[in-house]
Every structure is written in structure tokens, then in C-alpha cells.
Design a protein around this motif. Sequence first.
Motif, PDB file in Angstrom:
ATOM      1  N   LYS A 108       0.829  -1.201   0.000  1.00 26.46           N
ATOM      2  CA  LYS A 108       0.000   0.000   0.000  1.00 26.46           C
ATOM      3  C   LYS A 108       0.866   1.254   0.000  1.00 26.46           C
ATOM      4  O   LYS A 108       0.602   2.217  -0.725  1.00 26.46           O
ATOM      5  N   ARG A 151       2.530   1.722  -3.418  1.00 23.42           N
ATOM      6  CA  ARG A 151       1.565   2.156  -4.433  1.00 23.42           C
ATOM      7  C   ARG A 151       1.220   3.634  -4.277  1.00 23.42           C
ATOM      8  O   ARG A 151       1.037   4.344  -5.257  1.00 23.42           O
ATOM      9  N   LYS A 186       7.842  -0.302  -8.784  1.00 29.36           N
ATOM     10  CA  LYS A 186       6.981  -1.265  -9.482  1.00 29.36           C
ATOM     11  C   LYS A 186       7.520  -2.683  -9.321  1.00 29.36           C
ATOM     12  O   LYS A 186       6.765  -3.622  -9.081  1.00 29.36           O
ATOM     13  N   VAL A 240       6.870  -3.950  -5.734  1.00 29.59           N
ATOM     14  CA  VAL A 240       5.476  -4.378  -5.555  1.00 29.59           C
ATOM     15  C   VAL A 240       5.280  -5.760  -6.188  1.00 29.59           C
ATOM     16  O   VAL A 240       4.656  -6.645  -5.591  1.00 29.59           O
TER      17      VAL A 240
END
Length: 66
Positions: free
Chosen positions: A19, A22, A47, A50
Motif C-alpha cells: 500500500k 503504491r 513497481k 510491488v
Amino acid sequence: MKVSDIKSLSESEILDKIKELRRELLMLRIQRVNGRLDKPHLLKEYKKDVSRMLTILTERKMLKNV
């Protein structure tokens, strides 16, 4: 973030980290659109982080089902 570091985290910690990353990605994208992005390499790095975390979560779920 290294895979070994991610594997040492609990599932809830990984979800919290996803979270957080992002949110950071969103802020970086906004900065890029406005032309004020100082560190463009962070987009790619976050990216990938994640994706690594999601992969490890999927691996854990697969192991639980076996």
C-alpha cells in the motif's frame, strides 16, 4: 528491497508495504506529469518491489494449499 528481506516480513507487513509503495508510485506519477520528477528511476524500482511482494504472497498461498 531484496527478496530475503521481503520473505522475513509477515503477510500483513507485506500488504502494508505494498500500500505504501503504491501511494509513492502515485505521487511519482503525478510529479512526472507535472514535470517535477527528480528521481525517475524510482518508478521502475517501486513497481518491481510491488511485483516481488505480490509474488511472495502468491507463493505463500500456494504452499498453504498444498
